[in-house]
Design an enzyme around this catalytic site. Structure first.
Site, PDB file in Angstrom:
ATOM      1  CG  ASP A   8      23.256 -41.776  27.704  1.00 46.20           C
ATOM      2  OD1 ASP A   8      22.653 -40.806  27.214  1.00 46.20           O
ATOM      3  OD2 ASP A   8      24.466 -41.731  28.020  1.00 46.20           O
ATOM      4  CG  LEU A   9      24.202 -41.507  21.259  1.00 45.62           C
ATOM      5  CD1 LEU A   9      24.161 -42.813  20.462  1.00 45.62           C
ATOM      6  CD2 LEU A   9      23.693 -40.356  20.376  1.00 45.62           C
ATOM      7  CG  ASP A  10      26.216 -38.098  23.514  1.00 44.68           C
ATOM      8  OD1 ASP A  10      26.646 -38.325  22.371  1.00 44.68           O
ATOM      9  OD2 ASP A  10      25.293 -37.295  23.742  1.00 44.68           O
ATOM     10  CB  THR A  16      29.800 -38.430  21.277  1.00 50.57           C
ATOM     11  OG1 THR A  16      28.882 -39.350  21.863  1.00 50.57           O
ATOM     12  CG2 THR A  16      29.877 -38.653  19.790  1.00 50.57           C
ATOM     13  CE  LYS A  44      31.477 -38.164  31.345  1.00 49.16           C
ATOM     14  NZ  LYS A  44      32.187 -39.372  31.818  1.00 49.16           N
ATOM     15  CB  SER A 113      20.084 -39.493  23.755  1.00 48.68           C
ATOM     16  OG  SER A 113      21.055 -38.474  23.664  1.00 48.68           O
ATOM     17  CB  ALA A 114      20.253 -35.230  27.368  1.00 43.08           C
ATOM     18  CE  LYS A 144      19.122 -39.243  29.650  1.00 43.51           C
ATOM     19  NZ  LYS A 144      20.245 -39.927  28.970  1.00 43.51           N
ATOM     20  CD  GLU A 168      22.164 -42.249  31.359  1.00 38.86           C
ATOM     21  OE1 GLU A 168      23.340 -41.862  31.433  1.00 38.86           O
ATOM     22  OE2 GLU A 168      21.310 -41.635  30.715  1.00 38.86           O
ATOM     23  CG  ASP A 169      27.881 -41.882  30.039  1.00 39.14           C
ATOM     24  OD1 ASP A 169      26.690 -41.575  29.800  1.00 39.14           O
ATOM     25  OD2 ASP A 169      28.841 -41.161  29.727  1.00 39.14           O
TER      26      ASP A 169
HETATM   27  C1  BG6 Z   1      23.993 -35.679  26.477  1.00 36.34           C
HETATM   28  C2  BG6 Z   1      25.447 -35.458  26.793  1.00 36.34           C
HETATM   29  O1  BG6 Z   1      23.830 -36.940  25.880  1.00 36.34           O
HETATM   30  O2  BG6 Z   1      23.489 -34.694  25.590  1.00 36.34           O
HETATM   31  C3  BG6 Z   1      25.690 -34.039  27.252  1.00 36.34           C
HETATM   32  O3  BG6 Z   1      25.854 -36.372  27.796  1.00 36.34           O
HETATM   33  C4  BG6 Z   1      25.118 -33.045  26.248  1.00 36.34           C
HETATM   34  O4  BG6 Z   1      27.079 -33.835  27.402  1.00 36.34           O
HETATM   35  C5  BG6 Z   1      23.626 -33.353  26.043  1.00 36.34           C
HETATM   36  O5  BG6 Z   1      25.280 -31.710  26.711  1.00 36.34           O
HETATM   37  C6  BG6 Z   1      22.964 -32.406  25.046  1.00 36.34           C
HETATM   38  O6  BG6 Z   1      23.493 -32.635  23.771  1.00 36.34           O
HETATM   39  P1  BG6 Z   1      23.242 -31.710  22.499  1.00 36.34           P
HETATM   40  O7  BG6 Z   1      23.831 -32.532  21.373  1.00 36.34           O
HETATM   41  O8  BG6 Z   1      21.759 -31.554  22.362  1.00 36.34           O
HETATM   42  O9  BG6 Z   1      23.930 -30.435  22.729  1.00 36.34           O
HETATM   43 MG    MG Z   2      25.847 -40.318  28.419  1.00 39.45          MG
END
Ligand code: BG6
Ligand code: MG
Length: 217
Positions: A8-10, A16, A44, A113-114, A144, A168-169
């Protein structure tokens, strides 16, 4: 046999998650409400559209389809402002070294990542060359906790789910990994990230060697 890592990224690689939280709070406040840090755990890992649906439900606001679209755009603009200055210095403790060690050890690496902003964030961090595959919010239909993002990540690496470890967080992300049949490292506490196989505060608290040994047992 563990052969791949799906990150996962964020909140795992880069700090972020806090910027998503700030931008979503601004949205909630615009709707005349707010939400807590505990509620934020439920956001998240969740896609932009599903996050906004949850926030609207929490605030009890009524929003037209046009207003919904406008809020999605606005939230992203606020988020983009916050990440403008992001650089390699914003990696979470030990994350950059962990990725480099995994790469040097020959472990295949994918992003799961989402976020639709994920490729841009990886570029800002100078991390794109370390990734063998990048699956993000632009490449999936089901967000997810559905396992699609990690199943696609494993497939892109040419691996079976059981050959992969997910990092994952988020609660939604841990559920996605376990439903997908992968091992899962929770970056956070066992209380918050129930269901992960092992927990660390940050990637810097473990090593690729330690994890491969652990999951190969
Ligand atoms: C996830 C974050 O990685 O991405 C969420 O944990 C975020 O907080 C989601 O809403 C979607 O991100 P984005 O950049 O497409 O709005
Ligand atoms: Mg995350």
């Amino acid at each position: 046999m563990i052969k791949g890592f799906l990150f996962d990224l964020d909140g795992v690689i880069v700090d972020t998650a806090v910027f998503h939280f700030q931008a979503w709070r601004r949205c909630a406040q615009k709707l005349g409400g707010d939400f807590t840090e505990a509620q934020n755990e439920e956001l998240k890992g969740v896609s932009r559209v599903d996050s906004l649906k949850k926030i609207i439900e929490w605030t009890g606001a009524s929003v037209t389809a046009d207003e919904f679209e406008a809020l999605m755009v606005e939230k992203n603009e606020w988020y983009l402002e916050l990440v403008q200055e992001l650089s390699a210095a914003d990696g979470l403790p030990g994350a950059m070294a962990f990725l480099q060690q995994a790469h040097a050890r020959g472990i295949k690496i994918a992003l799961g990542s989402a976020s639709k902003n994920a490729p841009m964030i990886l570029d800002k961090m100078g991390l794109t060359p370390l990734f063998d595959a990048i699956i993000d919010g632009n490449n999936v239909i089901n967000g997810k906790p559905h396992p699609e993002v990690f199943l696609k990540g494993a497939a892109a690496l040419g691996l079976n789910p059981e050959e992969c470890v997910v990092f994952e967080d988020s609660i939604a992300g841990v559920q996605a990994a376990k439903t997908g049949g992968m091992s899962c490292v929770g970056i956070g506490t066992p209380e918050t990230l129930e269901g992960a196989d092992v927990h660390f505060t940050a990637l810097g608290d473990t090593t690729p060697e330690e994890l491969v040994a652990r999951f190969n047992v």
